[in-house]
Design an enzyme around this catalytic site. Structure first.
Site, PDB file in Angstrom:
ATOM      1  N   VAL A   1      37.333  38.018  34.374  1.00  0.00           N
ATOM      2  CA  VAL A   1      38.085  36.766  34.236  1.00  0.00           C
ATOM      3  C   VAL A   1      39.536  37.027  33.828  1.00  0.00           C
ATOM      4  CG1 VAL A   1      38.197  34.639  32.853  1.00  0.00           C
ATOM      5  CG2 VAL A   1      36.009  35.504  33.638  1.00  0.00           C
TER       6      VAL A   1
ATOM      7  N   GLY B   1      43.448  38.971  37.437  1.00  0.00           N
ATOM      8  CA  GLY B   1      44.218  39.153  38.676  1.00  0.00           C
ATOM      9  C   GLY B   1      43.356  39.251  39.915  1.00  0.00           C
TER      10      GLY B   1
ATOM     11  N   GLY C   1      41.343  36.771  41.042  1.00  0.00           N
ATOM     12  CA  GLY C   1      41.052  35.460  41.635  1.00  0.00           C
ATOM     13  C   GLY C   1      39.726  34.865  41.203  1.00  0.00           C
ATOM     14  N   SER C   2      39.319  35.150  39.958  1.00  0.00           N
ATOM     15  CA  SER C   2      38.001  34.670  39.525  1.00  0.00           C
ATOM     16  C   SER C   2      37.930  33.138  39.512  1.00  0.00           C
ATOM     17  CB  SER C   2      37.630  35.231  38.154  1.00  0.00           C
ATOM     18  OG  SER C   2      38.432  34.656  37.163  1.00  0.00           O
ATOM     19  N   SER C   3      39.001  32.468  39.080  1.00  0.00           N
ATOM     20  CA  SER C   3      38.906  31.008  38.991  1.00  0.00           C
ATOM     21  C   SER C   3      38.779  30.382  40.375  1.00  0.00           C
ATOM     22  CB  SER C   3      40.083  30.427  38.209  1.00  0.00           C
ATOM     23  OG  SER C   3      41.305  30.856  38.745  1.00  0.00           O
TER      24      SER C   3
ATOM     25  N   ASP D   1      44.964  32.659  46.386  1.00  0.00           N
ATOM     26  CA  ASP D   1      43.628  32.882  45.825  1.00  0.00           C
ATOM     27  C   ASP D   1      42.588  31.947  46.464  1.00  0.00           C
ATOM     28  OD1 ASP D   1      45.103  34.570  44.249  1.00  0.00           O
ATOM     29  OD2 ASP D   1      44.242  33.928  42.345  1.00  0.00           O
TER      30      ASP D   1
HETATM   31  C1  MEV Z   1      47.982  35.470  41.689  1.00  0.00           C
HETATM   32  O1  MEV Z   1      46.790  36.019  42.202  1.00  0.00           O
HETATM   33  C2  MEV Z   1      49.131  35.787  42.589  1.00  0.00           C
HETATM   34  C3  MEV Z   1      50.481  35.209  42.176  1.00  0.00           C
HETATM   35  O2  MEV Z   1      51.383  35.531  43.255  1.00  0.00           O
HETATM   36  C4  MEV Z   1      50.440  33.718  41.962  1.00  0.00           C
HETATM   37  C5  MEV Z   1      50.168  32.937  43.237  1.00  0.00           C
HETATM   38  O3  MEV Z   1      50.442  33.419  44.329  1.00  0.00           O
HETATM   39  O4  MEV Z   1      49.689  31.790  43.121  1.00  0.00           O
HETATM   40  C6  MEV Z   1      51.034  35.866  40.928  1.00  0.00           C
END
Ligand code: MEV
Length: 327
Positions: free
Chosen positions: A108, A111, A113-115, A158
Site C-alpha cells: 500500500v 507506487g 497503484g494499490s488504490s 493507475d
Molecule cells: C503515480 O502512480 C504516478 C504519478 O505520475 C501520478 C499520476 O500520474 O497520477 C506520480
C-alpha cells in the site's frame, strides 16, 4: 450470492510525474493483484472490510462508522471505495446493502497503484453482483473519479492500467494505447517500506514548476525524449538501452525532488549488483524502486536490495486487467 473480482498492480517504467503535465508514460500491469468480494446484505449498509489493512467500517446514508482500526485511516482508505460503489448503485437505479471484502497482495502507498487496483476490483465485483452492465471504459472512469478523492489531480495512469492490464503508452490528452511487448522485461521491485502520499509528491512537483517554469520545461522535454527512445528500444528488444534510459529517467526524478534517501540506497545497491538500470517507480518519496536486469542476475540483485534494507519481489507483466474471479 457473492462475486469475487480482481485487478492488477502496476509499475511505471518511464514517465511518472511528467505524465501529469501531458507527457507520455510507459506502464505495465504486474502479477500482483487486489481482490474484492461483494455480497448482498438485507439492510442498506455498505460494509467494507480490508483484511490486509485490518480495517472495517460501514457507510449508511450519510453516516460513517468505524468498527475496526484507526477512524481517520479507515475514512481515507474507504472513501474511494464508497464513491465507486455509489456510482455503480446509480447505474443500478436503486440502493442496496452490500458487504465488500478487500484482500490485496499489493503493497500500500508504495507506487504500485494499490488504490486503483482495489477500486477497479470493487467496481467490477459490485457491478457483476448487481447485474449492472458496465463497460471497461466505465470501470476506468469510475476508478479515475475515486482516485481523485485520494490523489487530487491524478493523470489517470493507475486506473487505466488496473482496468485494462497489459502494457500501455499513456498520455492524458490523447488517451492510452496498448503497447505490444514482444520481450521479457525482467524486473526486481524493491520496497523501501516507507509509505507516502501521491498527492504530496504531485503537489511538490507542481510548486517546483511554478518556481522554475523554464527549467521544468526542459526537464519535461527530456522526459518525453526518454519515453520516445524507450519505445524504439522496446521494438528492438534492447534491454541494455532500456536500462540506461531508466537511469536517466531516475536522474530527472531525483532532480525534481521526488527521490529520497531510502530509494537511493536501494537503487545504488541494485546498480552495483549489476542491474542494467534502476529508478524509482510511481510517485516516489519512499515507496518502490525497480531494477531491470538479465534473468540470470535477478536473484543477485534482489539479494543486494534486501541487504540495503528493502523488501523485494520479482515482477512479471500480466495481460489481465480487472476481471471476475468467481461469480
Ligand atoms: C503515480 O502512480 C504516478 C504519478 O505520475 C501520478 C499520476 O500520474 O497520477 C506520480
Amino acid at each position: 450470492m457473492e462475486v469475487i473480482a480482481s485487478a492488477p498492480a502496476k509499475v511505471i517504467l518511464f514517465g511518472e510525474h511528467f505524465v501529469v503535465y501531458g507527457e507520455p508514460a510507459m506502464v505495465i500491469a504486474i502479477d500482483k493483484r487486489a481482490y474484492a468480494k461483494a455480497q448482498n446484505r438485507s439492510d442498506k449498509r455498505i460494509y467494507i472490510r480490508s483484511s490486509n489493512l485490518n480495517l472495517a467500517a460501514y457507510f449508511e446514508n450519510s453516516n460513517f462508522k468505524v468498527e475496526k482500526g484507526d477512524p481517520k485511516e479507515a475514512k481515507l482508505k474507504f472513501e474511494p471505495v464508497r464513491l465507486a460503489v455509489e456510482k455503480v448503485l446509480e447505474k443500478h437505479g436503486e440502493t442496496a446493502g452490500l458487504n465488500i471484502e478487500i484482500n490485496s497482495t499489493v503493497p500500500v502507498a508504495a507506487g504500485l497503484g494499490s488504490s486503483a487496483a482495489v477500486v477497479a476490483a470493487v467496481t467490477t465485483a459490485v457491478s457483476t453482483l448487481l447485474n449492472v452492465n458496465i463497460s471497461r471504459e466505465e470501470v476506468f472512469r469510475i476508478t479515475y473519479e475515486a482516485e481523485k478523492i485520494m490523489h487530487g489531480t491524478p493523470s489517470g495512469i493507475d486506473p487505466a492500467i488496473a482496468t485494462f492490464g497489459g502494457a500501455l503508452l499513456f498520455q492524458m490528452d490523447t488517451g492510452f494505447k496498448p503497447l505490444e511487448v514482444k520481450m521479457d522485461i525482467p524486473l526486481v521491485i524493491g520496497d523501501t517500506g516507507i509509505e507516502r502520499s501521491t498527492r504530496v509528491q504531485v503537489d511538490k512537483v507542481r510548486e517546483l514548476r511554478e518556481r522554475y517554469p523554464q527549467i521544468m520545461e526542459s526537464l519535461t522535454w527530456a522526459a518525453r525524449q526518454i519515453v520516445m527512445r524507450a519505445l524504439e528500444a522496446l521494438k528492438d528488444k534492447d534491454l541494455e538501452t532500456l536500462g540506461e534510459l531508466m537511469n536517466i529517467n531516475h536522474a530527472l526524478l531525483y532532480g525534481i525532488g521526488v527521490s529520497d534517501e531510502s530509494l537511493e540506497w536501494l537503487i545504488n545497491a541494485a546498480r552495483k549488483a549489476g542491474a542494467l538500470g534502476a529508478k524509482l517507480t510511481g510517485a516516489g518519496g519512499g515507496g518502490c524502486m525497480i531494477a531491470l536486469a538479465r534473468n540470470e542476475k535477478l536473484e543477485e540483485i534482489s539479494e543486494a536490495i534486501r541487504r540495503a534494507g528493502g523488501t523485494t519481489f520479482i515482477a512479471r507483466k500480466t495481460d489481465e486487467g480487472a476481471r471476475i474471479e468467481r461469480a
